[in-house]
Write a protein that holds these residues in place. Structure first.
Motif, short mmCIF file in Angstrom:
data_model
loop_
_atom_site.label_atom_id
_atom_site.label_comp_id
_atom_site.label_asym_id
_atom_site.label_seq_id
_atom_site.Cartn_x
_atom_site.Cartn_y
_atom_site.Cartn_z
N ASP A 636 3.64 24.08 -55.22
CA ASP A 636 3.39 25.11 -55.41
C ASP A 636 2.73 25.53 -57.25
N ILE A 637 1.98 25.82 -57.36
CA ILE A 637 1.00 25.88 -58.39
C ILE A 637 2.11 26.84 -58.92
N ARG A 638 2.98 28.00 -58.81
CA ARG A 638 3.70 28.99 -59.98
C ARG A 638 5.34 28.12 -60.42
N THR A 639 5.52 26.94 -59.70
CA THR A 639 6.17 25.63 -60.74
C THR A 639 5.28 25.03 -61.81
N LYS A 640 5.03 24.82 -63.04
CA LYS A 640 4.31 24.27 -63.56
C LYS A 640 4.84 22.73 -64.57
N ASN A 641 6.48 22.71 -64.47
CA ASN A 641 6.60 21.21 -64.25
C ASN A 641 7.33 20.58 -63.09
N SER A 642 6.95 20.66 -62.20
CA SER A 642 6.64 19.94 -61.31
C SER A 642 5.76 19.79 -60.14
N LYS A 643 5.45 18.37 -59.06
CA LYS A 643 4.55 18.83 -57.85
C LYS A 643 5.67 18.64 -56.30
N GLU A 644 5.11 19.65 -56.04
CA GLU A 644 6.43 19.80 -54.83
C GLU A 644 5.23 18.79 -53.72
N THR A 645 6.35 18.31 -52.89
CA THR A 645 6.00 17.01 -51.70
C THR A 645 5.62 17.80 -50.70
N ARG A 646 5.66 17.25 -49.64
CA ARG A 646 5.29 18.28 -47.78
C ARG A 646 6.66 18.22 -47.80
N SER A 647 6.98 17.40 -47.68
CA SER A 647 9.15 16.79 -47.18
C SER A 647 9.68 18.05 -48.16
N GLN A 648 9.39 18.15 -49.63
CA GLN A 648 10.21 19.56 -50.23
C GLN A 648 9.92 20.42 -49.10
N ILE A 649 9.09 20.74 -49.16
CA ILE A 649 7.70 22.48 -48.18
C ILE A 649 8.46 22.66 -47.21
N ILE A 650 8.25 21.76 -46.27
CA ILE A 650 8.70 21.75 -44.80
C ILE A 650 10.53 21.45 -45.18
N SER A 651 10.74 21.69 -45.89
CA SER A 651 12.39 21.23 -46.06
C SER A 651 13.27 22.46 -46.35
N LYS A 652 12.41 22.95 -47.34
CA LYS A 652 13.01 24.16 -47.67
C LYS A 652 12.72 25.22 -46.82
N SER A 653 11.05 25.42 -46.09
CA SER A 653 10.69 26.11 -45.25
C SER A 653 12.16 26.18 -43.65
N TYR A 654 12.44 25.10 -43.61
CA TYR A 654 13.72 25.01 -42.30
C TYR A 654 14.88 26.13 -42.42
N LYS A 655 15.17 25.35 -43.96
CA LYS A 655 17.16 25.74 -44.32
C LYS A 655 16.49 27.53 -44.55
N GLU A 656 15.22 27.92 -45.12
CA GLU A 656 15.17 29.60 -44.97
C GLU A 656 15.02 29.69 -44.26
N SER A 657 14.77 29.02 -42.86
CA SER A 657 14.41 30.09 -41.42
C SER A 657 15.65 29.94 -40.95
N ILE A 658 16.42 29.41 -41.26
CA ILE A 658 17.99 29.01 -40.34
C ILE A 658 18.94 30.53 -40.85
N VAL A 659 18.48 30.14 -42.39
CA VAL A 659 19.62 31.39 -42.91
C VAL A 659 19.10 32.44 -42.68
N ALA A 660 17.76 33.11 -42.52
CA ALA A 660 16.79 34.48 -41.77
C ALA A 660 17.38 34.56 -40.54
N LEU A 661 17.53 33.25 -39.87
CA LEU A 661 17.53 33.89 -38.49
C LEU A 661 19.05 34.34 -37.77
N GLU A 662 20.43 33.03 -38.48
CA GLU A 662 21.20 33.13 -39.07
C GLU A 662 21.64 35.11 -39.30
N LYS A 663 21.11 35.67 -39.98
CA LYS A 663 21.14 37.10 -40.74
C LYS A 663 20.69 37.86 -39.46
N GLN A 664 19.77 37.26 -39.23
CA GLN A 664 18.84 38.51 -38.24
C GLN A 664 19.56 38.76 -36.40
#
Length: 797
Positions: A636-664
């Motif tokens: 994520d080029i918006r975070t200047k002091n860290s370099k995200e990995t595949r696992s971080q992005i995919i895990s983050k996306s999964y957790k966000e998805s479940i939260v969104a589906l619970e709300k919906q």
């Protein structure tokens, strides 16, 4: 009190009178499906039988009489659609819709379709059967214009009736051809990514064709920002009152793989949904000719058809027939542009666009040797850096009328192939099967090559000539297959195999549908109509379960909440189906959207990310990019002091998805069924007005299917998690030559475009359930079960 009662009585009387008047008016506006009607310019009595779904079966003494009748009945069911279709390419929508369609008109008026149509008409043999029969068809339309009922849309918008002309026919074919083109939606965006981030960022995009592993087998390889082009053209097509062509499936099974030893033909072209739908079916019978066809509004010969001898249909080839060129102005004179032979003057094409309830808009379009300068036609480009669009359709001789006539009047496979060879654009896979046991497909289009090293996925250099087209290829070099040893042909918009080591550049769709089609066809050798009918409504992805496995491998399951664990169990058990009560596709699509957003939006920005989601490229990326741990996109080029990995992005996306589906949809995973989020509504242009929506639109319906399964119902990803279907199979057709009189078809809504007709939406429920109706050919049965409208020649005085 007496006065109050009198007022109530008067009001009640007015309501009753309004209802009665509305009923009478509605009855008057309905299409005429029985009785007698006099027609000029027919020689003998012509009978039209309308079957139970409103399909006309026209019995005439000769082809000209049949075509006059076809034009008349086509107009009485689809005149509004014809009117809109003929206005798009000529830039005349604003005259009826106002400034809301001005951008659309400016673009298409400048594209050059109308000028190319005029040139084609000038070259047309006026003694040819295609010309003579087309004029008879137009005569039928125009007689309905003069004598028939005025569509309700004409009354609401105040449209003045104008005669249909041959140029209208060509303009309709021209719009259809442009809606097939893909490059203008992808090339500019790819160029921006290359220019901003470098070629390494494009390795995950498969622009070299490396992602297309399931290929159609042949029997024979800080600059200007351009994304405004992609964004604008995609928006124009998306908001057009007539939806674009998108993709398609077709397969034709040879006798050795069918139970009854005869060819079975299947086809379902994928087109954006609208109301009325794309195709109008009609069956014509004369002493010398018979054809059951599916017609575009305002065109005389069908693009899909069959009779007792052969069947044909189409899918989109997805070849690249549009190139964008960065031109170079003379620094001292903006009226000149650079060519390999020095500076040349722009040709200037002047046009006027009429706008309802506003001043006319003058349009001055600069034309280069490559084509029109699109800076004049869309917003967002620097005016001093002209980009020209080169499109094969307007640059090569247009023989589309001759071609579709030939396809619908062929005397055999060789004759049919001659018709295919006449189409320079659009690129199509034309599918064929016949009663003699032949199966075949040919790719249409005037294919061409550039110099080695030229990448047509990007905006090209227009000044030097080094990136111009090097050579045009003979039709014999087009991909094709006739009676292959594997005993079927198919297309799912995937890439054909290379010919003579050359892969044709294009915007081919991922292997999902192709892989599923071949998985089903290869092992089975006793196909019948029922089995093909089940297959054409198949909702299973052959690729998504593998994608899920790769996604889950990046999840640390110990850290998951109880709901996240339950959702993961559902995904692990998923076999790729997208049925109404499935839960997995709801979770999967939400996860995919968030993965794409978290991976690509930081570099692209919100607007370009939305544009990116609408390209064919994004469909190719998913299955491959998630396997590349070293992909540059993960960070994520918006975070200047860290370099995200595949696992971080995919895990983050999964957790966000479940939260969104619970709300919906609530906290119970079992309640997250696909039918709650996947719906379709067939929208009429006037249905965008809230008060008219219920009258003109068809739906909404809960539907199965999904993007890139055989039952390809495609949608846009949105933050709210609702997947509103934009398009899909515009018809599903199955022709079995062992039982030709009982072949099947189905339309998404209905045969008629008149909202007061009983056939406006009478096929919708069948379509959504994967069912069919018969395409009748037996005259005795047709006469027995249909209403009868007789056209009589006008008596001479």
């Amino acid at each position: 009190m007496k006065i109050f009662k009198k007022i109530l009585l008067v009001l009640l009387s007015l309501v009753i009178l309004t209802v009665v008047a509305g009923f009478i008016y509605g009855f008057y506006l309905k299409p005429q499906y029985e009785g007698e009607q006099q027609l000029k310019n027919i020689n003998k009595e012509t009978t039209v039988y309308f079957d139970e779904f409103g399909v006309p079966h026209i019995y005439a003494a000769n082809s000209k009489d049949a075509m006059v009748a076809l034009g008349y009945v086509h107009a009485q069911d689809r005149l509004w659609q014809m009117e809109v279709m003929r206005r798009i390419a000529s830039g005349r929508l604003s005259a009826i819709f106002g400034s809301v369609t001005l951008k659309n008109d400016q673009f298409f008026a400048g594209l050059g379709i109308e000028e190319a149509s005029a040139k084609a008409i000038e070259a047309l043999d006026k003694n040819s059967p295609e010309y003579q029969l087309t004029m008879s068809y137009l005569d039928g339309i125009n007689q309905y214009l003069e004598e028939g009922k005025t569509p309700v849309e004409f009354s609401i918008l105040g449209i003045k009736k104008e005669k249909f002309t041959l140029k209208d026919v060509y303009n309709i074919f021209g719009y259809m051809s442009f809606s097939f083109a893909i490059a203008q939606k992808s090339d500019p965006l790819m160029t921006d990514i290359r220019n901003k981030f470098g070629m390494d960022y494009l390795k995950d995009f498969g622009l070299d064709g490396s992602f297309n592993t399931t290929k159609i087998k042949n029997v024979k390889d800080r600059p200007q920002e351009y994304a405004a082009i992609s964004k604008t053209i995609a928006a124009l097509l998306d908001k057009s009152p007539v939806s674009p062509f998108i993709g398609s499936n077709s397969w034709v099974i040879a006798p050795k793989k069918t139970k009854n030893g005869k060819v079975i033909f299947a086809n379902d072209p994928h087109i954006g949904f609208s109301q009325p739908g794309t195709w109008y079916e009609a069956h014509i019978v004369t002493p010398e000719f018979e054809l059951y066809g599916s017609y575009l509004a305002g065109t005389p010969f069908p693009l899909l058809g069959h009779n007792r001898e052969y069947a044909y249909g189409l899918t989109m080839f997805e070849n690249d027939d549009v190139d964008l060129y960065q031109e170079e102005n003379n620094p001292n004179d903006g009226n000149l542009y650079k060519t390999p032979n020095g500076y040349s003057a722009y040709e200037v094409r002047k046009k006027t666009i009429k706008v309802k309830d506003a001043e006319d808009v003058a349009l001055n379009v600069k034309i280069t040797r490559h084509g029109p300068v699109v800076n004049d036609l869309i917003e967002g480009l620097q005016t001093d850096k002209p980009v020209a669009m080169s499109w094969i359709y307007t640059q090569q001789p247009i023989q589309i009328l001759e071609a579709v006539y030939q396809l619908s009047h062929a005397k055999g496979i060789a004759d049919f192939q001659k018709g295919v060879s006449l189409i320079a654009a659009p690129g199509l896979n034309v599918m064929y099967g016949d009663a003699k046991g032949n199966v075949a497909w040919w790719a249409t289009g005037k294919l061409y090559k550039h110099n080695e090293g030229v990448n047509t996925n990007f905006v090209l250099d227009g000044a030097s000539g080094k990136e111009d087209i090097k050579e045009y290829l003979d039709f014999s070099k087009n991909p094709s297959a006739e009676n292959p040893r594997w005993n079927y042909v198919y297309s799912a918009n995937n890439q054909p195999e290379a010919i003579e080591g050359y892969n044709y550049p294009g915007y081919y769709l991922p292997e999902d549908r192709a892989k599923r089609i071949t998985q089903l066809l290869d092992p089975k050798s006793d196909w019948d109509m029922a089995a093909v009918g089940t297959m054409i409504f198949d909702n299973t992805s052959a690729v998504a379960p593998d994608v899920v496995v790769n996604l889950i491998s990046n999840i640390e399951e110990k850290s998951l909440s109880e709901t996240e664990k339950q959702a993961l169990v559902v995904l692990k058990d998923w076999k790729g189906s997208n049925n109404l009560n499935d839960v997995a596709p709801t979770i999967y699509n939400k996860w995919i959207f968030n993965y794409l957003k978290n991976t690509f939006e930081d570099e692209l920005g919100p607007e370009n990310f939305q544009q990116f989601l609408g390209t064919h490229v994004v469909k190719q990326i998913i299955a491959k990019q998630i396997t590349n741990e070293k992909s540059l996109w993960w960070d994520d080029i918006r975070t200047k002091n860290s370099k995200e990995t595949r696992s971080q992005i995919i895990s983050k996306s999964y957790k966000e998805s479940i939260v969104a589906l619970e709300k919906q949809l609530g906290n119970t995973v079992a309640d997250w069924t696909w039918n709650k989020v996947h719906t379709v509504e067939h929208e009429h242009p006037l249905g965008k007005v809230a008060a008219l929506r219920g009258f003109f639109n068809v739906g909404p319906y809960e539907v199965s299917g999904s993007t890139e399964v055989i039952n390809n119902l495609f949608f846009d990803f949105t933050d709210d998690g609702n997947y509103k279907v934009k398009g899909g199979p515009s018809t599903r057709r199955i022709v079995d030559f062992s039982d030709i009189e009982n072949s099947w078809s189905i339309l998404p809504t209905g045969q008629s475009g008149n909202p007061l007709s009983a056939h406006y939406s009478d096929q919708a429920e069948l379509y959504n359930a994967g069912k069919f109706r018969r395409m009748m050919l037996n005259k005795e049965e047709i006469v027995r079960t249909s209403t009868k409208l007789v056209f009589m020649p006008v008596k001479k005085k």
